[in-house]
Design a protein around this motif. Sequence first.
Motif, PDB file in Angstrom:
ATOM      1  N   MET A  44      19.644  -3.624 -11.555  1.00 14.19           N
ATOM      2  CA  MET A  44      19.047  -2.216 -10.824  1.00 14.19           C
ATOM      3  C   MET A  44      18.948  -1.177 -11.889  1.00 14.19           C
ATOM      4  O   MET A  44      20.042  -0.807 -12.310  1.00 14.19           O
ATOM      5  CB  MET A  44      19.826  -1.891  -9.718  1.00 14.19           C
ATOM      6  N   ILE A  45      17.750  -0.797 -12.133  1.00 15.25           N
ATOM      7  CA  ILE A  45      17.425   0.286 -13.182  1.00 15.25           C
ATOM      8  C   ILE A  45      18.121   1.441 -12.844  1.00 15.25           C
ATOM      9  O   ILE A  45      18.940   2.149 -13.615  1.00 15.25           O
ATOM     10  CB  ILE A  45      16.129   0.361 -13.423  1.00 15.25           C
ATOM     11  N   ASP A  46      18.161   1.765 -11.591  1.00  4.33           N
ATOM     12  CA  ASP A  46      18.538   2.995 -11.064  1.00  4.33           C
ATOM     13  C   ASP A  46      20.291   3.319 -11.296  1.00  4.33           C
ATOM     14  O   ASP A  46      20.730   4.425 -11.263  1.00  4.33           O
ATOM     15  CB  ASP A  46      18.402   3.131  -9.440  1.00  4.33           C
ATOM     16  N   ASP A  47      21.016   2.109 -11.446  1.00  3.07           N
ATOM     17  CA  ASP A  47      22.426   2.211 -11.549  1.00  3.07           C
ATOM     18  C   ASP A  47      22.556   2.699 -13.057  1.00  3.07           C
ATOM     19  O   ASP A  47      23.853   2.807 -13.132  1.00  3.07           O
ATOM     20  CB  ASP A  47      23.115   0.727 -11.119  1.00  3.07           C
ATOM     21  N   LEU A  48      21.825   2.146 -14.099  1.00  5.87           N
ATOM     22  CA  LEU A  48      22.194   2.590 -15.110  1.00  5.87           C
ATOM     23  C   LEU A  48      22.123   4.036 -15.704  1.00  5.87           C
ATOM     24  O   LEU A  48      22.902   4.210 -16.694  1.00  5.87           O
ATOM     25  CB  LEU A  48      20.960   2.000 -16.008  1.00  5.87           C
ATOM     26  N   PHE A  49      21.561   4.961 -14.856  1.00  8.80           N
ATOM     27  CA  PHE A  49      21.660   6.510 -15.477  1.00  8.80           C
ATOM     28  C   PHE A  49      22.304   7.287 -14.442  1.00  8.80           C
ATOM     29  O   PHE A  49      22.157   6.831 -13.132  1.00  8.80           O
ATOM     30  CB  PHE A  49      20.353   6.530 -15.714  1.00  8.80           C
ATOM     31  N   ARG A  50      22.765   8.322 -14.980  1.00  8.56           N
ATOM     32  CA  ARG A  50      23.515   9.381 -14.174  1.00  8.56           C
ATOM     33  C   ARG A  50      22.237  10.296 -13.666  1.00  8.56           C
ATOM     34  O   ARG A  50      21.225  10.071 -14.347  1.00  8.56           O
ATOM     35  CB  ARG A  50      24.207  10.082 -14.952  1.00  8.56           C
ATOM     36  N   SER A  51      22.470  10.728 -12.442  1.00  5.75           N
ATOM     37  CA  SER A  51      21.520  11.739 -11.859  1.00  5.75           C
ATOM     38  C   SER A  51      21.693  13.000 -13.033  1.00  5.75           C
ATOM     39  O   SER A  51      22.463  13.168 -13.381  1.00  5.75           O
ATOM     40  CB  SER A  51      21.918  12.215 -10.396  1.00  5.75           C
ATOM     41  N   PRO A  52      20.240  13.560 -13.166  1.00  3.82           N
ATOM     42  CA  PRO A  52      20.166  14.637 -13.868  1.00  3.82           C
ATOM     43  C   PRO A  52      21.187  15.789 -13.870  1.00  3.82           C
ATOM     44  O   PRO A  52      21.496  16.583 -14.840  1.00  3.82           O
ATOM     45  CB  PRO A  52      18.842  15.266 -13.766  1.00  3.82           C
ATOM     46  N   GLN A  53      21.756  15.860 -12.428  1.00  2.82           N
ATOM     47  CA  GLN A  53      22.572  17.258 -12.438  1.00  2.82           C
ATOM     48  C   GLN A  53      24.079  16.736 -12.623  1.00  2.82           C
ATOM     49  O   GLN A  53      24.820  17.436 -12.054  1.00  2.82           O
ATOM     50  CB  GLN A  53      22.229  17.776 -10.867  1.00  2.82           C
ATOM     51  N   THR A  54      24.160  15.588 -12.976  1.00  2.00           N
ATOM     52  CA  THR A  54      25.538  15.094 -13.230  1.00  2.00           C
ATOM     53  C   THR A  54      26.435  16.069 -14.107  1.00  2.00           C
ATOM     54  O   THR A  54      25.924  16.881 -15.101  1.00  2.00           O
ATOM     55  CB  THR A  54      25.678  13.870 -13.873  1.00  2.00           C
ATOM     56  N   ARG A  55      27.601  16.417 -13.884  1.00  2.00           N
ATOM     57  CA  ARG A  55      28.298  17.455 -14.535  1.00  2.00           C
ATOM     58  C   ARG A  55      28.774  17.085 -16.061  1.00  2.00           C
ATOM     59  O   ARG A  55      28.940  15.865 -16.461  1.00  2.00           O
ATOM     60  CB  ARG A  55      29.815  17.664 -13.756  1.00  2.00           C
ATOM     61  N   ARG A  56      29.034  18.137 -16.500  1.00  2.00           N
ATOM     62  CA  ARG A  56      29.465  17.634 -18.223  1.00  2.00           C
ATOM     63  C   ARG A  56      30.917  17.617 -18.257  1.00  2.00           C
ATOM     64  O   ARG A  56      31.691  17.989 -17.366  1.00  2.00           O
ATOM     65  CB  ARG A  56      29.403  19.399 -18.949  1.00  2.00           C
ATOM     66  N   MET A  57      31.366  16.500 -18.638  1.00  2.00           N
ATOM     67  CA  MET A  57      32.830  15.995 -18.753  1.00  2.00           C
ATOM     68  C   MET A  57      33.111  15.837 -20.222  1.00  2.00           C
ATOM     69  O   MET A  57      32.376  15.374 -21.031  1.00  2.00           O
ATOM     70  CB  MET A  57      32.901  14.955 -18.048  1.00  2.00           C
ATOM     71  N   ILE A  58      34.513  16.039 -20.399  1.00  4.65           N
ATOM     72  CA  ILE A  58      34.941  15.892 -21.861  1.00  4.65           C
ATOM     73  C   ILE A  58      36.044  14.727 -22.004  1.00  4.65           C
ATOM     74  O   ILE A  58      36.748  14.991 -21.337  1.00  4.65           O
ATOM     75  CB  ILE A  58      35.283  17.120 -22.472  1.00  4.65           C
ATOM     76  N   PHE A  59      36.077  13.928 -22.748  1.00 10.36           N
ATOM     77  CA  PHE A  59      36.921  13.006 -22.938  1.00 10.36           C
ATOM     78  C   PHE A  59      37.337  12.769 -24.321  1.00 10.36           C
ATOM     79  O   PHE A  59      36.855  13.148 -25.571  1.00 10.36           O
ATOM     80  CB  PHE A  59      36.461  11.599 -22.871  1.00 10.36           C
ATOM     81  N   LYS A  60      38.946  12.953 -24.491  1.00 12.70           N
ATOM     82  CA  LYS A  60      39.542  12.895 -25.885  1.00 12.70           C
ATOM     83  C   LYS A  60      39.278  11.584 -26.588  1.00 12.70           C
ATOM     84  O   LYS A  60      40.014  10.657 -25.783  1.00 12.70           O
ATOM     85  CB  LYS A  60      40.852  13.483 -25.610  1.00 12.70           C
ATOM     86  N   LEU A  61      38.878  11.552 -27.699  1.00 14.10           N
ATOM     87  CA  LEU A  61      39.216  10.097 -28.481  1.00 14.10           C
ATOM     88  C   LEU A  61      40.261   9.981 -29.403  1.00 14.10           C
ATOM     89  O   LEU A  61      40.478   9.375 -29.912  1.00 14.10           O
ATOM     90  CB  LEU A  61      37.781   9.586 -29.026  1.00 14.10           C
ATOM     91  N   GLY A  62      40.496  11.241 -29.785  1.00 15.47           N
ATOM     92  CA  GLY A  62      41.816  11.421 -30.638  1.00 15.47           C
ATOM     93  C   GLY A  62      41.912  12.896 -30.927  1.00 15.47           C
ATOM     94  O   GLY A  62      41.511  13.760 -30.354  1.00 15.47           O
ATOM     95  N   ASP A  63      42.699  13.260 -31.961  1.00 17.25           N
ATOM     96  CA  ASP A  63      43.220  14.926 -31.985  1.00 17.25           C
ATOM     97  C   ASP A  63      41.999  15.708 -32.534  1.00 17.25           C
ATOM     98  O   ASP A  63      41.978  16.784 -31.992  1.00 17.25           O
ATOM     99  CB  ASP A  63      44.334  14.921 -33.053  1.00 17.25           C
ATOM    100  N   ASN A  64      41.088  15.188 -33.187  1.00 19.54           N
ATOM    101  CA  ASN A  64      39.827  15.904 -33.438  1.00 19.54           C
ATOM    102  C   ASN A  64      38.443  15.372 -33.309  1.00 19.54           C
ATOM    103  O   ASN A  64      37.457  15.170 -34.000  1.00 19.54           O
ATOM    104  CB  ASN A  64      39.873  15.859 -35.168  1.00 19.54           C
ATOM    105  N   ALA A  65      38.626  14.527 -31.988  1.00 17.01           N
ATOM    106  CA  ALA A  65      37.616  13.624 -31.666  1.00 17.01           C
ATOM    107  C   ALA A  65      37.103  13.765 -30.196  1.00 17.01           C
ATOM    108  O   ALA A  65      38.213  13.409 -29.458  1.00 17.01           O
ATOM    109  CB  ALA A  65      37.433  12.200 -32.407  1.00 17.01           C
ATOM    110  N   LEU A  66      36.153  14.081 -29.805  1.00 18.65           N
ATOM    111  CA  LEU A  66      35.804  14.356 -28.411  1.00 18.65           C
ATOM    112  C   LEU A  66      34.386  13.607 -28.086  1.00 18.65           C
ATOM    113  O   LEU A  66      33.389  13.580 -28.749  1.00 18.65           O
ATOM    114  CB  LEU A  66      35.401  15.617 -28.057  1.00 18.65           C
ATOM    115  N   VAL A  67      34.381  13.170 -26.676  1.00 19.79           N
ATOM    116  CA  VAL A  67      32.974  12.815 -26.185  1.00 19.79           C
ATOM    117  C   VAL A  67      32.600  13.917 -25.270  1.00 19.79           C
ATOM    118  O   VAL A  67      33.498  14.292 -24.367  1.00 19.79           O
ATOM    119  CB  VAL A  67      33.126  11.402 -25.551  1.00 19.79           C
TER     120      VAL A  67
END
Length: 220
Positions: free
Chosen positions: A1-24
């Motif tokens: 299902m293609i629709d499941d692949l993508f977030r809706s455009p209004q999805t919130r900004r979220m921040i994830f830590k990958l390391g002390d000096n690295a973020l998604v």
Amino acid sequence: MIDDLFRSPQTRRMIFKLGDNALVLQNFLAEKQTQAMIKDIINIINIVPFRYMFTPSGHQMSVAMTSCGDFGWITDNKGYRYTRVDPLTNTSWPKIPSSFYRLACQAAEHVGFINFKPNACLINEYTETSKMSLHQDKDEKNLNAPIVSFSLGLPALFLWGGLNKSDKVVKVRLQHGDVVVWGGVDRLRFHSIASIASGSHSELGRKRINLTFRQVQRSF
Ligand code: MD6
Ligand code: FE
């Protein structure tokens, strides 16, 4: 299902830590901004087209690449390096569009890099069968500057490892509009693109485009 692949455009900004000096920074790029970027990318590839380069050991890469900025990244039988001129077209690499530049600096600021002045932007084009094996980004002379990476188009499975190649990796799904920033103690972490989702993106079709901004050396 293609629709499941993508977030809706209004999805919130979220921040994830990958390391002390690295973020998604999920959804850091707004739809209007990605649309402007895609136009700019089309202009760039009309000057310096995507190409499948060869690694120094003679393997052809499955990711097509080009660059903009004072320096572009190339690989051939002489090694990995940055050049001021595109060897394919014999022209200077096009300027980094201001639409990209400002956003790359803003993303770097989130990780505390307030003085980021990228002078190279590598543009990677993936199809469903492209992969990028586990590597470190270490061709830049200035390892104090971070790397800022933008994802556009199809989602990718990004693997984020440690400072040794054999360290265990974490899996991160990078989607259209996501940004990854890393520097400092995380600057030389191994990472790869294990796979690209199948399907079709509304703007880029069956492709993923990744932009990585780097500060290669002083540009003057
Ligand atoms: C990619 N990126 O996301 C591959 N390298 O397509 C990279 O190899 C990379 O995203 C250094 C910093 C950020 C990156
Ligand atoms: Fe990399």
